[in-house]
Design an enzyme around this catalytic site. Structure first.
Site, PDB file in Angstrom:
ATOM      1  N   HIS A 212       0.799  -1.236   0.000  1.00 55.05           N
ATOM      2  CA  HIS A 212       0.000   0.000   0.000  1.00 55.05           C
ATOM      3  C   HIS A 212       0.826   1.278   0.000  1.00 55.05           C
ATOM      4  CE1 HIS A 212       1.013  -0.093   4.254  1.00 55.05           C
ATOM      5  NE2 HIS A 212       0.661   1.170   4.323  1.00 55.05           N
TER       6      HIS A 212
HETATM    7  C1  UD1 Z   1      -2.330   5.402   5.799  1.00 51.41           C
HETATM    8  C2  UD1 Z   1      -1.104   5.841   6.596  1.00 51.41           C
HETATM    9  C3  UD1 Z   1      -0.041   4.753   6.539  1.00 51.41           C
HETATM   10  C4  UD1 Z   1      -0.604   3.424   6.951  1.00 51.41           C
HETATM   11  C5  UD1 Z   1      -1.807   3.111   6.082  1.00 51.41           C
HETATM   12  C6  UD1 Z   1      -2.464   1.797   6.402  1.00 51.41           C
HETATM   13  C7  UD1 Z   1      -0.509   8.226   6.636  1.00 51.41           C
HETATM   14  C8  UD1 Z   1       0.435   9.226   6.100  1.00 51.41           C
HETATM   15  N1  UD1 Z   1      -0.495   7.027   6.032  1.00 51.41           N
HETATM   16  O1  UD1 Z   1      -1.947   5.294   4.438  1.00 51.41           O
HETATM   17  O2  UD1 Z   1       1.012   5.103   7.420  1.00 51.41           O
HETATM   18  O3  UD1 Z   1       0.394   2.440   6.799  1.00 51.41           O
HETATM   19  O4  UD1 Z   1      -2.764   4.159   6.281  1.00 51.41           O
HETATM   20  O5  UD1 Z   1      -3.520   1.547   5.517  1.00 51.41           O
HETATM   21  O6  UD1 Z   1      -1.223   8.502   7.566  1.00 51.41           O
HETATM   22  N2  UD1 Z   1      -9.193   4.936   1.142  1.00 51.41           N
HETATM   23  C9  UD1 Z   1     -10.416   4.333   1.026  1.00 51.41           C
HETATM   24  N3  UD1 Z   1     -11.051   3.955   2.175  1.00 51.41           N
HETATM   25  C10 UD1 Z   1     -10.533   4.164   3.395  1.00 51.41           C
HETATM   26  C11 UD1 Z   1      -9.290   4.792   3.500  1.00 51.41           C
HETATM   27  C12 UD1 Z   1      -8.619   5.155   2.377  1.00 51.41           C
HETATM   28  O7  UD1 Z   1     -10.919   4.108  -0.059  1.00 51.41           O
HETATM   29  O8  UD1 Z   1     -11.172   3.808   4.395  1.00 51.41           O
HETATM   30  C13 UD1 Z   1      -8.458   5.298  -0.088  1.00 51.41           C
HETATM   31  C14 UD1 Z   1      -8.630   6.719  -0.520  1.00 51.41           C
HETATM   32  O9  UD1 Z   1      -8.688   6.719  -1.906  1.00 51.41           O
HETATM   33  C15 UD1 Z   1      -7.351   7.402  -0.076  1.00 51.41           C
HETATM   34  C16 UD1 Z   1      -6.343   6.260  -0.172  1.00 51.41           C
HETATM   35  O10 UD1 Z   1      -7.078   5.065   0.119  1.00 51.41           O
HETATM   36  O11 UD1 Z   1      -7.053   8.472  -0.866  1.00 51.41           O
HETATM   37  C17 UD1 Z   1      -5.218   6.369   0.793  1.00 51.41           C
HETATM   38  O12 UD1 Z   1      -5.691   6.538   2.135  1.00 51.41           O
HETATM   39  P1  UD1 Z   1      -4.852   7.424   3.198  1.00 51.41           P
HETATM   40  O13 UD1 Z   1      -5.481   7.361   4.535  1.00 51.41           O
HETATM   41  O14 UD1 Z   1      -4.603   8.765   2.597  1.00 51.41           O
HETATM   42  O15 UD1 Z   1      -3.447   6.727   3.230  1.00 51.41           O
HETATM   43  P2  UD1 Z   1      -3.031   5.209   3.291  1.00 51.41           P
HETATM   44  O16 UD1 Z   1      -2.302   4.903   2.041  1.00 51.41           O
HETATM   45  O17 UD1 Z   1      -4.149   4.296   3.680  1.00 51.41           O
END
Ligand code: UD1
Length: 371
Positions: A212
């Site tokens: 991820h």
């Molecule tokens: C975040 C954390 C990372 C952790 C990871 C675990 C930061 C900087 N990053 O990264 O340290 O290892 O979580 O998963 O805080 N999305 C969904 N549904 C959700 C959440 C996210 O669809 O419930 C999608 C969205 O398109 C979003 C993308 O996933 O833009 C990334 O989510 P985000 O919380 O920004 O970062 P992670 O890559 O999950």
């Protein structure tokens, strides 16, 4: 201290890897109802059922007292949103202590708010350093630790990192790993997971994969290389790969999903619950990941782990555990995966204080110091 003389802690979670770190702390607080009054705030950084609420029910985390609903966004906007919404919550509740865990944007945002209001901060999982400042979590770790009053570490190398940054000894406490507290608590329930049946897997003739990190999935060349390696490895082993929403989006964007879906030996699925994920991890022949937590969990399970990163903030999983960095070199990933398929094993040992009692140590430290 609060007027009713109970220690009021305000605990913040936001994203998936936070939930297993806070669960055992919440449980430990409950053992001292006359001495601790805990509140739980969920920022909503992760919000999908499979990324958030399933962990609350499985790990029996109490319903959050406050839900901020910040959702996704750029780093700046997500961090700013948490700060803006969290400030009135902190002012309203005026806790004796803010407890933050891990290194996600919510951890950083809540810590900055608390530091400016003058609420002491405890950081669970302090002192980890990858020394790679292109990694968003490294920035979160550096800032959070510079503000924290109780820096609660999972390994002695983290203590050294903090000392090297000039942090006074009295703020550093080696307590062990609360995520491992959760893992050890949940291990006896692994039999109740039906995931292997659902995915029609038997024995340990499979590898488990998670991916991820933006550095791996947002870059077309890197993600293409990883997919090529997976396609080569699947000729000799089944690969179970639950797709993080970010990864799924990028596989589609780069037109990489179809070739993976065509292979019967590659099982792609939605993000899994904690129990299902742990069940697969513990039975897998080996794991491929870029997660931080999974490097630690495989170390305790004694399952070989190939980490698709150039560095790790958790070096103890390499020096003592079953972890190995393969970076994003697809040939190396195939080579190392092939050796593990052939039965090469790596015997590690369980790091010091990863014994299921870290939350107990943390709570007793807080009570002894603050009440
Ligand atoms: C975040 C954390 C990372 C952790 C990871 C675990 C930061 C900087 N990053 O990264 O340290 O290892 O979580 O998963 O805080 N999305 C969904 N549904 C959700 C959440 C996210 O669809 O419930 C999608 C969205 O398109 C979003 C993308 O996933 O833009 C990334 O989510 P985000 O919380 O920004 O970062 P992670 O890559 O999950």
């Amino acid at each position: 201290m609060s007027t009713n003389s109970r220690l009021k802690t305000l605990n913040v979670v936001g994203a998936r890897p936070n939930f297993m770190k806070v669960a055992p702390l919440m449980r430990e607080y409950m053992k001292h109802p006359d001495r601790i009054s805990p509140l739980l705030v969920h920022t909503g950084q992760h919000y999908d059922e499979g990324m958030s609420s399933v962990f609350f029910s499985e790990l029996q985390i109490p319903e959050p007292d406050v839900f901020l609903g910040v959702g996704s966004g750029s780093h700046a906007s997500q961090t700013a949103k948490v700060m803006e919404l969290f400030e009135p919550v902190l002012l309203r509740h005026r806790p004796d202590l803010l407890v933050v865990v891990g290194d996600v944007n919510s951890t950083l945002a809540a810590s900055i708010v608390a530091a400016k209001i003058g609420v002491p901060i405890a950081h669970v999982e302090a002192g980890l350093r990858s020394r790679d400042r292109t990694m968003p979590e490294e920035i979160n770790r550096l800032v959070t630790d510079s503000l924290g009053d109780f820096l609660l570490t999972t390994s002695r190398d983290a203590n050294d990192n903090l000392r090297r940054e000039g942090i006074p000894e009295k703020r550093i406490h080696f307590v062990g790993n609360t995520m491992i507290d959760t893992m050890l608590m949940m291990k006896p329930f692994l039999k109740s997971s039906t995931v292997k049946k659902t995915l029609r897997l038997d024995g340990n003739a499979f590898a488990y994969m998670t991916l991820h990190r933006p550095s791996n999935v947002d870059n077309k060349t890197v993600l293409t290389g990883i997919c090529e390696a997976v396609l080569r490895l699947q000729a000799n082993i089944r690969i179970v790969w639950p797709l993080h929403p970010r990864t799924k989006k990028m596989l589609v964007a780069f037109d990489l999903l179809n070739p993976l879906q065509h292979e019967t030996n590659i099982i792609l699925c939605e993000p899994l619950s904690y129990l299902d994920s742990l069940s697969l991890m513990s039975d897998a022949k080996f794991v491929m990941t870029d997660s931080g937590g999974i490097q630690e969990e495989t170390t305790v399970l004694g399952v070989p782990c190939l980490t698709l990163r150039e560095n790790t903030e958790r070096p103890i999983t390499i020096t003592e555990g079953t972890n190995e960095l393969v970076g994003t070199d697809k040939d190396l990933l195939v080579k190392r995966g092939t050796s593990l398929i052939a039965g090469e094993t790596r015997i590690g040992r369980i790091p010091e204080l990863w014994d299921g009692r870290s939350s107990e140590r943390i709570v007793s430290l807080l009570l002894n110091t603050l009440s």
